[in-house]
Design a protein around this motif. Structure first.
Motif, mmCIF file in Angstrom:
data_model
loop_
_atom_site.group_PDB
_atom_site.id
_atom_site.type_symbol
_atom_site.label_atom_id
_atom_site.label_comp_id
_atom_site.label_asym_id
_atom_site.label_seq_id
_atom_site.Cartn_x
_atom_site.Cartn_y
_atom_site.Cartn_z
ATOM 1 N N ALA A 108 0.840 -1.210 0.000
ATOM 2 C CA ALA A 108 0.000 0.000 0.000
ATOM 3 C C ALA A 108 0.869 1.251 0.000
ATOM 4 C CB ALA A 108 -0.929 -0.009 1.208
ATOM 5 N N GLY A 109 1.930 1.230 0.800
ATOM 6 C CA GLY A 109 2.837 2.372 0.839
ATOM 7 C C GLY A 109 3.541 2.582 -0.487
ATOM 8 N N ALA A 110 3.903 1.474 -1.140
ATOM 9 C CA ALA A 110 4.554 1.563 -2.452
ATOM 10 C C ALA A 110 3.584 2.113 -3.493
ATOM 11 C CB ALA A 110 5.063 0.187 -2.873
ATOM 12 N N PHE A 111 2.328 1.667 -3.428
ATOM 13 C CA PHE A 111 1.315 2.187 -4.347
ATOM 14 C C PHE A 111 1.149 3.694 -4.165
ATOM 15 C CE2 PHE A 111 -1.456 -1.824 -5.238
ATOM 16 C CZ PHE A 111 -0.401 -2.378 -5.936
ATOM 17 N N GLU A 112 1.092 4.114 -2.910
ATOM 18 C CA GLU A 112 0.914 5.542 -2.629
ATOM 19 C C GLU A 112 2.088 6.351 -3.177
ATOM 20 O OE1 GLU A 112 0.317 8.628 1.139
ATOM 21 O OE2 GLU A 112 0.308 6.462 1.475
ATOM 22 N N ALA A 113 3.307 5.849 -2.949
ATOM 23 C CA ALA A 113 4.494 6.563 -3.423
ATOM 24 C C ALA A 113 4.529 6.626 -4.944
ATOM 25 C CB ALA A 113 5.756 5.880 -2.886
ATOM 26 N N TYR A 114 4.131 5.535 -5.588
ATOM 27 C CA TYR A 114 4.133 5.484 -7.056
ATOM 28 C C TYR A 114 3.123 6.473 -7.633
ATOM 29 C CZ TYR A 114 3.448 3.594 -11.777
ATOM 30 O OH TYR A 114 3.330 3.452 -13.143
ATOM 31 N N ILE A 115 1.906 6.431 -7.124
ATOM 32 C CA ILE A 115 0.855 7.320 -7.635
ATOM 33 C C ILE A 115 1.220 8.778 -7.382
ATOM 34 C CG2 ILE A 115 -1.562 8.010 -7.324
ATOM 35 C CD1 ILE A 115 -2.147 5.017 -6.724
ATOM 36 N N ASP A 116 1.881 9.015 -6.273
ATOM 37 C CA ASP A 116 2.279 10.376 -5.920
ATOM 38 C C ASP A 116 3.427 10.873 -6.800
ATOM 39 O OD1 ASP A 116 1.820 12.612 -4.179
ATOM 40 O OD2 ASP A 116 3.734 12.156 -3.214
ATOM 41 N N THR A 176 9.234 -4.450 -11.556
ATOM 42 C CA THR A 176 10.642 -4.816 -11.367
ATOM 43 C C THR A 176 11.227 -4.102 -10.157
ATOM 44 O OG1 THR A 176 10.868 -5.103 -13.760
ATOM 45 C CG2 THR A 176 12.901 -4.919 -12.501
ATOM 46 N N TYR A 177 10.867 -2.852 -10.001
ATOM 47 C CA TYR A 177 11.353 -2.041 -8.872
ATOM 48 C C TYR A 177 10.927 -2.658 -7.540
ATOM 49 C CZ TYR A 177 11.783 2.082 -5.818
ATOM 50 O OH TYR A 177 12.095 2.946 -4.792
ATOM 51 N N LEU A 178 9.668 -3.086 -7.453
ATOM 52 C CA LEU A 178 9.185 -3.702 -6.214
ATOM 53 C C LEU A 178 9.926 -4.996 -5.912
ATOM 54 C CD1 LEU A 178 5.314 -3.172 -6.431
ATOM 55 C CD2 LEU A 178 6.964 -1.898 -5.060
ATOM 56 N N ASN A 179 10.213 -5.768 -6.950
ATOM 57 C CA ASN A 179 11.001 -6.995 -6.759
ATOM 58 C C ASN A 179 12.389 -6.678 -6.218
ATOM 59 O OD1 ASN A 179 9.313 -9.139 -7.467
ATOM 60 N ND2 ASN A 179 9.653 -8.830 -9.646
ATOM 61 N N GLN A 180 13.034 -5.715 -6.835
ATOM 62 C CA GLN A 180 14.407 -5.390 -6.445
ATOM 63 C C GLN A 180 14.470 -4.769 -5.053
ATOM 64 O OE1 GLN A 180 16.814 -3.418 -9.343
ATOM 65 N NE2 GLN A 180 16.476 -4.988 -10.880
ATOM 66 N N LYS A 181 13.417 -4.061 -4.673
ATOM 67 C CA LYS A 181 13.360 -3.488 -3.323
ATOM 68 C C LYS A 181 13.027 -4.539 -2.271
ATOM 69 C CE LYS A 181 12.881 0.460 -2.116
ATOM 70 N NZ LYS A 181 13.761 1.471 -1.461
ATOM 71 N N GLY A 182 12.573 -5.704 -2.720
ATOM 72 C CA GLY A 182 12.182 -6.742 -1.778
ATOM 73 C C GLY A 182 10.832 -6.477 -1.136
ATOM 74 N N ALA A 200 7.912 -6.833 -2.728
ATOM 75 C CA ALA A 200 6.986 -7.869 -3.186
ATOM 76 C C ALA A 200 7.697 -8.797 -4.146
ATOM 77 C CB ALA A 200 5.784 -7.235 -3.881
ATOM 78 N N ASP A 201 7.427 -10.091 -3.978
ATOM 79 C CA ASP A 201 7.873 -11.067 -4.970
ATOM 80 C C ASP A 201 6.759 -11.124 -6.005
ATOM 81 O OD1 ASP A 201 8.927 -13.082 -6.427
ATOM 82 O OD2 ASP A 201 8.516 -14.662 -4.973
ATOM 83 N N PHE A 202 6.883 -10.278 -7.011
ATOM 84 C CA PHE A 202 5.734 -10.007 -7.867
ATOM 85 C C PHE A 202 5.410 -11.165 -8.792
ATOM 86 C CE2 PHE A 202 4.139 -5.921 -6.989
ATOM 87 C CZ PHE A 202 3.019 -5.794 -7.789
ATOM 88 N N THR A 203 4.259 -11.776 -8.533
ATOM 89 C CA THR A 203 3.744 -12.812 -9.423
ATOM 90 C C THR A 203 2.498 -12.311 -10.150
ATOM 91 O OG1 THR A 203 2.483 -13.738 -7.573
ATOM 92 C CG2 THR A 203 4.640 -14.706 -8.028
ATOM 93 N N TRP A 204 2.069 -11.084 -9.842
ATOM 94 C CA TRP A 204 0.912 -10.521 -10.533
ATOM 95 C C TRP A 204 1.257 -10.253 -11.992
ATOM 96 C CZ3 TRP A 204 -0.496 -6.027 -6.655
ATOM 97 C CH2 TRP A 204 -0.984 -6.596 -5.469
ATOM 98 N N THR A 205 0.249 -10.381 -12.825
ATOM 99 C CA THR A 205 0.404 -9.904 -14.198
ATOM 100 C C THR A 205 0.334 -8.380 -14.169
ATOM 101 O OG1 THR A 205 -1.971 -9.924 -14.632
ATOM 102 C CG2 THR A 205 -0.744 -11.966 -15.088
#
Length: 230
Positions: free
Chosen positions: A159-167, A185-191, A193-198
């Motif tokens: 949620a915090g990452a979403f807020e920062a991205y939208i902002d 990719t950024y979220l993966n590298q930051k650790g 989220a292990d992004f499995t979402w499409t």
């Protein structure tokens, strides 16, 4: 007499056995040589792709191809080209139309140049597409990393990452394929989220989050506008 016949029979069998073994070894040697030739050919083809795609993507940045259904459609265009057929879906999305235009106005000219330099497209359509997308993703991530920097705090939640991205990202770019690919990719590298979402699922989640916090984002936008006037 019987002993002599038996001896000649054994000699004949040994001779045939040696012949068979020789043929097996010759065949194995031939197969090894063919494998080496094919390996060298594949390495040569990959080398041409890496070099030429790297140079080409310094001149264009078609991030709409990072959307899965769009680059699948482009791959089908490559197959159609190799087969000498024509396939066009009349109910195309905006990004599909971009891909169609890009292929006919840009990419097929680049492919013709590649083939002139020794690359054989037929049978290597997936290799071409994979190499192209990998380099495009690398370029896109590097470019947007320079633009936005490290904009999500350490140990942030989704949620915090979403807020920062939208902002951080302009309204017109938030749901653009290149930005979504970069963000995943950024979220993966930051650790974070292990992004499995499409990308489509992430897009839906982002929109849901933005809608749920619509008023808060509007207040932030107004605050920034007011700060610019002071």
């Amino acid at each position: 007499m019987f002993t002599g016949l038996k001896s000649r029979f054994e000699e004949k069998r040994a001779f045939l056995s040696r012949q068979t073994q020789d043929r097996i070894e010759q065949f194995a040697s031939f197969e090894r040589q063919q494998s080496l030739i094919e390996m060298e050919r594949s390495q040569s083809q990959q080398s041409i792709l890496n070099q030429e795609i790297g140079k080409y993507l310094k001149t264009v940045h078609p991030t709409f191809l990072l959307k899965q259904d769009v680059h699948r459609a482009l791959l089908n265009m490559l197959y159609s080209r190799s087969e000498g057929t024509f396939n066009m879906n009349l109910s195309m999305t905006k990004e599909m139309r971009k891909a169609y235009s890009f292929y006919h106005n840009e990419l097929k000219i680049f492919i013709a140049l590649l083939e002139r330099r020794g690359f054989r497209m037929e049978g290597r359509e997936e290799l071409f597409m994979q190499t192209f997308l990998t380099k495009l993703r690398e370029n896109n991530y590097r470019y947007l990393s320079d633009v936005y920097g490290d904009f999500v705090p350490e140990n942030a939640s989704i949620a915090g990452a979403f807020e920062a991205y939208i902002d951080a990202v302009d309204r017109k770019d938030k749901y653009e394929s290149g930005h979504l690919d970069f963000f995943a990719t950024y979220l993966n590298q930051k650790g974070i989220a292990d992004f499995t979402w499409t990308k489509n699922k992430m897009k839906r989640k982002l929109k849901q989050y933005e809608k749920a916090h619509k008023q808060e984002f509007k207040l932030k936008q107004l605050e920034r506008r007011l700060q610019k006037t002071s």
